[in-house]
Design an enzyme around this catalytic site. Structure first.
Site, PDB file in Angstrom:
ATOM      1  CE  LYS A 146      -1.985   2.697   3.000  1.00 45.52           C
ATOM      2  NZ  LYS A 146      -1.813   3.992   2.302  1.00 45.52           N
ATOM      3  CD  GLU A 221      12.693   3.122   8.936  1.00 40.96           C
ATOM      4  OE1 GLU A 221      12.608   3.899   9.915  1.00 40.96           O
ATOM      5  OE2 GLU A 221      12.768   3.499   7.768  1.00 40.96           O
ATOM      6  CB  CYS A 255      12.484   7.959   9.996  1.00 40.80           C
ATOM      7  SG  CYS A 255      13.376   7.106   8.699  1.00 40.80           S
ATOM      8  CD  GLU A 352       9.529  11.234  13.535  1.00 39.70           C
ATOM      9  OE1 GLU A 352       8.431  10.652  13.646  1.00 39.70           O
ATOM     10  OE2 GLU A 352      10.494  10.733  12.948  1.00 39.70           O
TER      11      GLU A 352
HETATM   12  P1  NAI Z   1       1.367   7.417   9.070  1.00 42.74           P
HETATM   13  O1  NAI Z   1       2.142   6.484   9.919  1.00 42.74           O
HETATM   14  O2  NAI Z   1      -0.061   7.669   9.418  1.00 42.74           O
HETATM   15  O3  NAI Z   1       1.387   6.922   7.531  1.00 42.74           O
HETATM   16  C1  NAI Z   1       2.304   6.018   6.983  1.00 42.74           C
HETATM   17  C2  NAI Z   1       1.559   4.971   6.169  1.00 42.74           C
HETATM   18  O4  NAI Z   1       0.702   4.236   7.024  1.00 42.74           O
HETATM   19  C3  NAI Z   1       0.666   5.545   5.067  1.00 42.74           C
HETATM   20  O5  NAI Z   1       0.707   4.695   3.952  1.00 42.74           O
HETATM   21  C4  NAI Z   1      -0.708   5.494   5.708  1.00 42.74           C
HETATM   22  O6  NAI Z   1      -1.757   5.429   4.786  1.00 42.74           O
HETATM   23  C5  NAI Z   1      -0.610   4.227   6.510  1.00 42.74           C
HETATM   24  N1  NAI Z   1      -1.567   4.118   7.622  1.00 42.74           N
HETATM   25  C6  NAI Z   1      -2.079   5.111   8.383  1.00 42.74           C
HETATM   26  N2  NAI Z   1      -2.906   4.622   9.318  1.00 42.74           N
HETATM   27  C7  NAI Z   1      -2.939   3.274   9.151  1.00 42.74           C
HETATM   28  C8  NAI Z   1      -3.607   2.202   9.819  1.00 42.74           C
HETATM   29  N3  NAI Z   1      -4.432   2.419  10.844  1.00 42.74           N
HETATM   30  N4  NAI Z   1      -3.377   0.921   9.382  1.00 42.74           N
HETATM   31  C9  NAI Z   1      -2.550   0.688   8.368  1.00 42.74           C
HETATM   32  N5  NAI Z   1      -1.904   1.670   7.698  1.00 42.74           N
HETATM   33  C10 NAI Z   1      -2.073   2.949   8.079  1.00 42.74           C
HETATM   34  O7  NAI Z   1       2.180   8.777   9.041  1.00 42.74           O
HETATM   35  P2  NAI Z   1       1.626  10.234   8.600  1.00 42.74           P
HETATM   36  O8  NAI Z   1       0.275  10.437   9.174  1.00 42.74           O
HETATM   37  O9  NAI Z   1       1.792  10.371   7.149  1.00 42.74           O
HETATM   38  O10 NAI Z   1       2.659  11.185   9.314  1.00 42.74           O
HETATM   39  C11 NAI Z   1       2.538  11.490  10.693  1.00 42.74           C
HETATM   40  C12 NAI Z   1       3.892  11.529  11.366  1.00 42.74           C
HETATM   41  O11 NAI Z   1       4.475  10.245  11.324  1.00 42.74           O
HETATM   42  C13 NAI Z   1       4.913  12.429  10.710  1.00 42.74           C
HETATM   43  O12 NAI Z   1       4.800  13.744  11.132  1.00 42.74           O
HETATM   44  C14 NAI Z   1       6.188  11.806  11.172  1.00 42.74           C
HETATM   45  O13 NAI Z   1       6.500  12.252  12.462  1.00 42.74           O
HETATM   46  C15 NAI Z   1       5.877  10.332  11.218  1.00 42.74           C
HETATM   47  N6  NAI Z   1       6.339   9.629  10.001  1.00 42.74           N
HETATM   48  C16 NAI Z   1       7.469   8.869  10.075  1.00 42.74           C
HETATM   49  C17 NAI Z   1       7.953   8.257   8.928  1.00 42.74           C
HETATM   50  C18 NAI Z   1       9.172   7.434   8.951  1.00 42.74           C
HETATM   51  O14 NAI Z   1       9.848   7.315   7.948  1.00 42.74           O
HETATM   52  N7  NAI Z   1       9.515   6.794  10.034  1.00 42.74           N
HETATM   53  C19 NAI Z   1       7.316   8.428   7.621  1.00 42.74           C
HETATM   54  C20 NAI Z   1       6.104   9.201   7.669  1.00 42.74           C
HETATM   55  C21 NAI Z   1       5.669   9.787   8.820  1.00 42.74           C
END
Ligand code: NAI
Ligand code: MG
Length: 453
Positions: A146, A221, A255, A352
């Site tokens: 996804k 991750e 990250c 973060e």
């Molecule tokens: P997120 O963790 O919500 O999104 C990442 C992925 O997870 C996206 O594909 C999203 O559609 C999916 N997702 C969201 N909720 C889900 C659920 N309940 N079940 C399965 N998949 C789900 O991150 P978001 O909202 O884009 O960003 C929020 C914060 O997260 C950022 O400000 C940052 O601090 C952190 N983040 C960290 C990342 C990393 O590389 N470790 C990457 C993106 C965000």
């Protein structure tokens, strides 16, 4: 398209068919290897298309997309192509002797785990897809991925590239859609054997819950709040440039961003002034403009989130040496920011931010106190050390609770170098041969050889 549960079911069914009866699992390792290698070649061939999609979708400068995201994405496929032919178990001499005279011989086989679900974020859309897909293909698994709702385009193009390279139907299935309606049913799907997730720590915990129904294997991750430490003996040009790159690369939407800077007291003012100078000169603009050095935040949500942190920092007494504000007007731009007068308890220092915002703090001595402060985080993804003293560099590196420690550099990635986190930064590692463990089961086969000759 906003895929939902029925689309997830169809994709998982296609993957299941491909794994249980398709050509992929019967293919010889060297054939798989050639296909994976070709994906790497095609990524390079389509550099321009991929870089443009990435820049349009994510906002990052096209030169960065071209020189970093696309190149590193090709690299991991080329690297993993080699592993497809080198997956092997071992032969074991057993000590058991239940029945006198009966000998046993055992060996282990490494077998693909099956149908893998992968969920990725928007900060490096192509690269996150590549880091996750390449080892899946090398191990002989199949996958439903996804893509992030903010940035689906390069992943869809990559799927097309995979078809062109000869990946059989059903082996790689791409879904576009939102987290709760598409990601959640995928992570909980009964026909999925393993889930690999990159994103927020908050959603990482939801993934673990979703996968716990039937105890799927999980790797994660997640987030970070990485310390970057500059000692007074450091080469200051290297350290200042390294610290600036550590926080400003990819607009801080990384990250492993080096977001908590610890500078030894004597050189504190000089170092933070140097980083602020770099911050002030960074040219903000649209990603496709070749002169742009930093693009906008990926979305209104992220812009609001980072703006909120800037307000919080100000309210708790931090001062900005450069930046400190969102740019009002067109686009989700945030000024590159260096915050001083911060302390370890502030929200901007603990949480973060995922934006171009550095918090800088002085320290007196290289001692337990410094190590304790650097490790004072629920995260443990990465860390940086700048020093010309080789003893101190190694001693500090050994004491930091972080999955990657960079010495006199920052944000260096390589397909051969495992990447992932201690503590709440995740489970397992990406890249290197270590990542293959995530996608392989070990089977012990024990054979009785009967009575001795
Ligand atoms: P997120 O963790 O919500 O999104 C990442 C992925 O997870 C996206 O594909 C999203 O559609 C999916 N997702 C969201 N909720 C889900 C659920 N309940 N079940 C399965 N998949 C789900 O991150 P978001 O909202 O884009 O960003 C929020 C914060 O997260 C950022 O400000 C940052 O601090 C952190 N983040 C960290 C990342 C990393 O590389 N470790 C990457 C993106 C965000
Ligand atoms: Mg979210």
């Amino acid at each position: 398209a906003a895929c939902e549960k029925p689309d997830v079911d169809a994709a998982v069914a296609a993957a299941r068919r491909a794994f249980d009866s398709g050509p992929w699992t019967k293919m010889r390792p060297n054939e798989r290897s050639r296909i994976i290698w070709k994906i790497g070649d095609l990524i390079l061939k389509y550099t321009e298309e991929l870089a443009q999609l990435e820049s349009i979708d994510n906002g990052k400068p096209i030169a960065v997309a071209r020189g970093a995201d696309v190149v590193l994405a090709a690299d991991i496929f080329h690297y993993m192509a080699g592993w497809a032919t080198k997956i092997e178990g071992s032969v074991l001499d057993l000590s058991v002797h239940y029945t006198p005279g009966i000998e046993y011989q055992a060996f282990t086989r490494k077998e693909p785990i099956g149908v893998v679900a992968q969920i990725i974020p928007w900060n490096f859309p192509l690269l996150m897809a590549a880091w996750k897909l390449a080892p899946v293909l090398a191990s002989g698994c199949v996958v439903v991925m996804k893509l992030a709702e903010e940035t689906p385009m390069s992943g869809l193009f990559l799927a097309q590239i995979m078809q062109e390279a000869g990946v059989p139907d059903g082996v790689v299935n791409m879904l576009t859609g939102f987290g709760e309606t598409c990601g959640a049913p995928l992570a909980a799907h009964p026909n999925v054997d393993k889930v690999a997730f990159t994103g927020s720590t908050e959603v990482g915990k939801l993934i673990v819950k979703a996968a716990s129904n039937d105890l799927k294997k999980v790797t994660l991750e997640l987030g970070g709040k990485s310390p970057n430490i500059i000692l007074e003996d450091a080469d200051l040009d290297v350290a200042i440039a390294g610290a600036a790159m550590g926080i400003f690369f990819n607009h801080g939407q990384a990250c492993c961003a080096g977001s908590r800077l610890f500078v030894q007291e004597k050189i504190f003012d000089k170092v933070v002034a140097g980083i602020a100078d770099i911050g002030k000169k960074i040219k903000l603009g649209p990603g496709l403009d070749p002169s742009t050095e930093m693009g906008p935040m990926v979305s209104q949500t992220q812009y609001d989130r980072v703006s909120g942190f800037l307000t919080s920092g100000r309210e708790q007494g931090a001062t900005a040496l450069c930046g400190g504000k969102p740019v009002t007007g067109n686009g989700y731009f945030i000024e590159p920011t260096v915050l001083v007068n911060t302390n370890d308890q502030m929200k901007v220092v603990q949480e973060e931010i995922f934006g171009p915002v550095l918090t800088a703090m002085p320290f007196k001595n290289v001692d337990e106190e410094l190590i304790r402060r650097a490790n004072d985080s629920l995260y443990g993804l990465a860390a940086g050390i700048f020093t010309t003293n080789i003893n101190k560099a190694h001693k500090i590196a050994n004491r930091l609770k972080a999955g990657t420690v960079w010495v006199n550099c920052y944000n260096i990635f390589d397909a051969s170098m495992p990447f992932g986190g201690y503590k709440q930064s995740g489970w397992g590692r990406e890249m290197g041969h270590e990542v293959l463990k995530n996608y392989l089961e070990t089977k012990s086969v024990c054979v009785s050889l009967g009575a001795a000759i």
